[in-house]
Scaffold this active site. Sequence first.
Site, PDB file in Angstrom:
ATOM      1  N   GLU A 290       0.702  -1.118  -0.212  1.00  0.00           N
ATOM      2  CA  GLU A 290       0.012   0.029  -0.025  1.00  0.00           C
ATOM      3  C   GLU A 290       1.030   1.730   0.057  1.00  0.00           C
ATOM      4  O   GLU A 290       1.791   1.013   0.505  1.00  0.00           O
ATOM      5  CB  GLU A 290      -1.172  -0.107   1.178  1.00  0.00           C
ATOM      6  CG  GLU A 290      -1.926  -0.881   1.077  1.00  0.00           C
ATOM      7  CD  GLU A 290      -1.928  -1.539   2.428  1.00  0.00           C
ATOM      8  OE1 GLU A 290      -2.523  -0.652   3.635  1.00  0.00           O
ATOM      9  OE2 GLU A 290      -2.569  -2.574   3.149  1.00  0.00           O
TER      10      GLU A 290
ATOM     11  N   LYS B 207       2.248   4.529   1.474  1.00  0.00           N
ATOM     12  CA  LYS B 207       2.130   5.572   2.543  1.00  0.00           C
ATOM     13  C   LYS B 207       2.034   6.482   2.823  1.00  0.00           C
ATOM     14  O   LYS B 207       2.936   7.693   1.949  1.00  0.00           O
ATOM     15  CB  LYS B 207       3.471   4.936   3.536  1.00  0.00           C
ATOM     16  CG  LYS B 207       3.252   5.955   5.011  1.00  0.00           C
ATOM     17  CD  LYS B 207       4.631   5.213   5.618  1.00  0.00           C
ATOM     18  CE  LYS B 207       4.134   4.848   6.984  1.00  0.00           C
ATOM     19  NZ  LYS B 207       3.953   7.450   7.755  1.00  0.00           N
TER      20      LYS B 207
ATOM     21  N   ASP C 232       1.326  10.959   2.872  1.00  0.00           N
ATOM     22  CA  ASP C 232       1.569  11.347   3.673  1.00  0.00           C
ATOM     23  C   ASP C 232       0.823  12.447   4.103  1.00  0.00           C
ATOM     24  O   ASP C 232       0.749  13.340   4.181  1.00  0.00           O
ATOM     25  CB  ASP C 232       2.887  11.782   3.472  1.00  0.00           C
ATOM     26  CG  ASP C 232       3.619  12.695   4.571  1.00  0.00           C
ATOM     27  OD1 ASP C 232       3.190  11.725   5.693  1.00  0.00           O
ATOM     28  OD2 ASP C 232       4.660  13.141   3.710  1.00  0.00           O
TER      29      ASP C 232
ATOM     30  N   TYR D 285      -6.833   2.678   5.359  1.00  0.00           N
ATOM     31  CA  TYR D 285      -5.807   1.169   5.217  1.00  0.00           C
ATOM     32  C   TYR D 285      -6.563  -0.051   6.092  1.00  0.00           C
ATOM     33  O   TYR D 285      -5.534  -1.096   6.094  1.00  0.00           O
ATOM     34  CB  TYR D 285      -5.040   1.916   5.153  1.00  0.00           C
ATOM     35  CG  TYR D 285      -4.375   2.856   6.182  1.00  0.00           C
ATOM     36  CD1 TYR D 285      -4.111   2.404   7.498  1.00  0.00           C
ATOM     37  CD2 TYR D 285      -3.728   4.496   6.111  1.00  0.00           C
ATOM     38  CE1 TYR D 285      -4.007   3.517   8.312  1.00  0.00           C
ATOM     39  CE2 TYR D 285      -4.145   4.740   7.154  1.00  0.00           C
ATOM     40  CZ  TYR D 285      -3.304   4.756   8.037  1.00  0.00           C
ATOM     41  OH  TYR D 285      -3.055   5.822   8.862  1.00  0.00           O
TER      42      TYR D 285
ATOM     43  N   LYS E 256      10.813   3.707   3.468  1.00  0.00           N
ATOM     44  CA  LYS E 256      10.461   4.672   3.596  1.00  0.00           C
ATOM     45  C   LYS E 256      11.257   5.269   2.525  1.00  0.00           C
ATOM     46  O   LYS E 256      13.050   4.691   2.545  1.00  0.00           O
ATOM     47  CB  LYS E 256      10.756   5.096   4.723  1.00  0.00           C
ATOM     48  CG  LYS E 256       9.802   5.577   5.707  1.00  0.00           C
ATOM     49  CD  LYS E 256       9.134   6.273   6.468  1.00  0.00           C
ATOM     50  CE  LYS E 256       9.606   7.877   6.962  1.00  0.00           C
ATOM     51  NZ  LYS E 256       8.620   8.400   7.435  1.00  0.00           N
TER      52      LYS E 256
ATOM     53  N   CYS F 124      13.346  49.555  -0.063  1.00  0.00           N
ATOM     54  CA  CYS F 124      12.884  48.703  -0.928  1.00  0.00           C
ATOM     55  C   CYS F 124      13.847  48.637  -2.364  1.00  0.00           C
ATOM     56  O   CYS F 124      14.427  50.194  -2.518  1.00  0.00           O
ATOM     57  CB  CYS F 124      11.513  49.133  -1.330  1.00  0.00           C
ATOM     58  SG  CYS F 124      10.974  48.948  -3.230  1.00  0.00           S
TER      59      CYS F 124
ATOM     60  N   CYS G  37      12.604  51.009  -5.406  1.00  0.00           N
ATOM     61  CA  CYS G  37      12.318  52.700  -5.187  1.00  0.00           C
ATOM     62  C   CYS G  37      12.714  53.482  -4.069  1.00  0.00           C
ATOM     63  O   CYS G  37      12.620  54.437  -3.620  1.00  0.00           O
ATOM     64  CB  CYS G  37      10.851  52.858  -5.332  1.00  0.00           C
ATOM     65  SG  CYS G  37      10.362  52.161  -3.870  1.00  0.00           S
TER      66      CYS G  37
ATOM     67  N   CYS H  23       6.298  47.861   1.290  1.00  0.00           N
ATOM     68  CA  CYS H  23       6.818  49.137   0.687  1.00  0.00           C
ATOM     69  C   CYS H  23       5.731  49.430   0.436  1.00  0.00           C
ATOM     70  O   CYS H  23       4.487  49.169   0.125  1.00  0.00           O
ATOM     71  CB  CYS H  23       7.659  48.518  -0.676  1.00  0.00           C
ATOM     72  SG  CYS H  23       7.915  50.360  -1.376  1.00  0.00           S
TER      73      CYS H  23
ATOM     74  N   CYS I 295       6.110  52.752  -6.350  1.00  0.00           N
ATOM     75  CA  CYS I 295       7.059  51.263  -7.424  1.00  0.00           C
ATOM     76  C   CYS I 295       6.791  50.423  -8.244  1.00  0.00           C
ATOM     77  O   CYS I 295       5.753  49.723  -7.916  1.00  0.00           O
ATOM     78  CB  CYS I 295       6.612  51.031  -5.632  1.00  0.00           C
ATOM     79  SG  CYS I 295       8.334  49.268  -5.277  1.00  0.00           S
TER      80      CYS I 295
END
Length: 673
Positions: free
Chosen positions: A114, A116, A118, A226, A313, A407, A410, A425, A431
């Site tokens: 099966e 696995k 996550d 499962y 794994k 920034c 600008c 900013c 800008c």
Amino acid sequence: MINKIESKLKIEDLTQKINSHNLAYYVSDKSVVSDYEFDLLLKELEELEKEYPDLILPDSPTQKVGGTTIDKFITEPHLFPMYSLGNTYSFQELDEFENRIVKIVGVNPKYSLELKYDGAAVSLLYSDGILTRALSRGDGINGDNITHNIKTISSIPKKLKGTDWPKIFEIRGEVFVQKNDFEAINNYRIEEELQPYANPRNFASGSLKLLDSAEVKKRKLSCIFYFIATQEAGLNTQIESLNKAKKWGFNVSEYTKGPLSLTEAKEFILNTESERDTLPFEIDGIVLKVNDFKLQDELGFTTKNPRWAISYKYKAQEAKTKLLSIDYQIGRTGAITPVANLEPVHLAGTTIRRASLYNEAEIIRLDLHENDTVIIEKGGEIIPKITGVDLTKRVQKSKVFTFASFCPECNSTLIKAPENAIYYCLNDENCPPQIKGKIEHFVGRKMMNIEYLGKETIDQLFEVKMIRNVSDLYTLTKAKLVSLDRMGEKSIENLLTGLENSKQIPFEKVLFAIGIRHVGETVAKKLTKYFTSIDNLQQATLEEIASIRDIGLKIAESIVHWFSKKSNLDLLENLKDAGLQFKLRSENSQLGSSLKGYTFVVSGVFENFDRETIKSFIEKNGGNVVSSVSKKLDFLLTGINPGSSKVEKAVANNIKIITETELLKMVNEYETN
Ligand code: IVH
């Protein structure tokens, strides 16, 4: 005016009614009343409560967002302990695992193989075929009661099909999110300047820990099952129990294989690893389970794990590389996102050059220094992230990175917003990346959908000063555009047609397009439904906007602030003059009748439409849209990643499966005949 006693009764009645509508809506996915009726009830209750605040009930719907909100989780014992699995990363250890089994049971067993998944493990209790409780894993002995959240996942059966299920059993599964949904959610969060989720697993387990189930419902979670835990007899093998679970209505993995020998299992492990990146969800390995329950019983458990199962794994997709520098990107709202530039390195099939750093806190957390060697990981993230620093490679006395103060585009001083600790900013009108970003947002596919106006053309038009804001787009003419480099006759025509067509784009999309902070697609839809025109919205008070269901004070403040700026009002005038839609148009504009008499189910993600639009397109052409596949259905319309159970059912019932292109062809052919 009614008296206090009458008010008390009325408040009780309204509270109960609204709560049950909320429950039906958020938990069972059914709407008994229209949004409008619901809002009327809520308004009535709010007014009474304003008059008599001492009569507000503790479970009043005015005190929460909707859905079942709980104060805290109650911890309860699992009927059967939730074991975890032993892990291995090597085939040699799989051989050792099998040798241990052979020593006990005397035979080489066959396995159920099966994926696995996550995500976050859950355990659901069914008694007499009814979902009665859902617990999170917790410490394996006790878990948190998360029934209110689990019930919002529509693919989880509340009542089982068939009759041959055990009277009482727990079924275990993994709650997870599909990669594309996760990506969409994170893109949305980035757009809304919220911290993106680190990976799909955190997202899934974080979602189950929410107190407000209305929020959980929005999260597009799936659950795959499962393992069945019961004391009743009747099931003989793992594969058989998964097949039974499927018949009872549970979602089980279509990728499960078996019974297989260990040699075959290894082949499956290798094949799946090479296809891992193409799966629509994240997996971190493969689980091998002895298929025969008699053998499982003989093998039993160690203190932590079953002896009859192990997980192989896959190695984390990780690499090390040098951090070259940090760039600061400016979004259309002025939010600054730091991005790491890396020495190019190969990872999980792609070359990585950049990694997201999210915000200042992340730079501090990682304690990044100049010239550091960093560890990068690629999970379900949009771009990879840095998980740590290899301190053995740190250059002595190297300088620590500090967040930019100005920034980079600008040179304005950056300001850190107290509410989200993000730097901004504030020079929004001058800008350049903010201006260009706003224009890019405006023309986007889900907004004004102006084709042939990509990032490069916007850059070019900006450089030659033809556009400074979105309304300037509508002043473009052929005469102006011919003077531009790389702009042929055809491109000019396409661009101007795109602009012309955008004048028909409905108000809700225009409202999304103009880029009021925190007014995303869903909020724009809600505002459109409620106010029906921009003028009504402009005149609304902060309180009125904030009183709309699911629209909070933060959004309301942002809207009021937007309308308070003269530059925005000027922009609005210009866009109105250009002929854009600023009012809701009547919905029932019928386009044709080519699909009359046909019933459709729509599944998957589409190229040219979002799902709601394609549904209303079918309806506007006379067709009927239903939600489940049955014998009576005429067509299953599928996009990318359609629901596999829908497809299977359609195939089983000989129902025609069509694509978006075929649908459009059906409509066009009919129209031209
Ligand atoms: S079986 C005794 N099967 O992995 C049976 N677990 O490391 C224990 N998981 O807690 C679980 N996919 O959250 C099993 N096909 C699968 C699984 C799976 C994902 C997760 C589950 C479990 C963890 C164990």
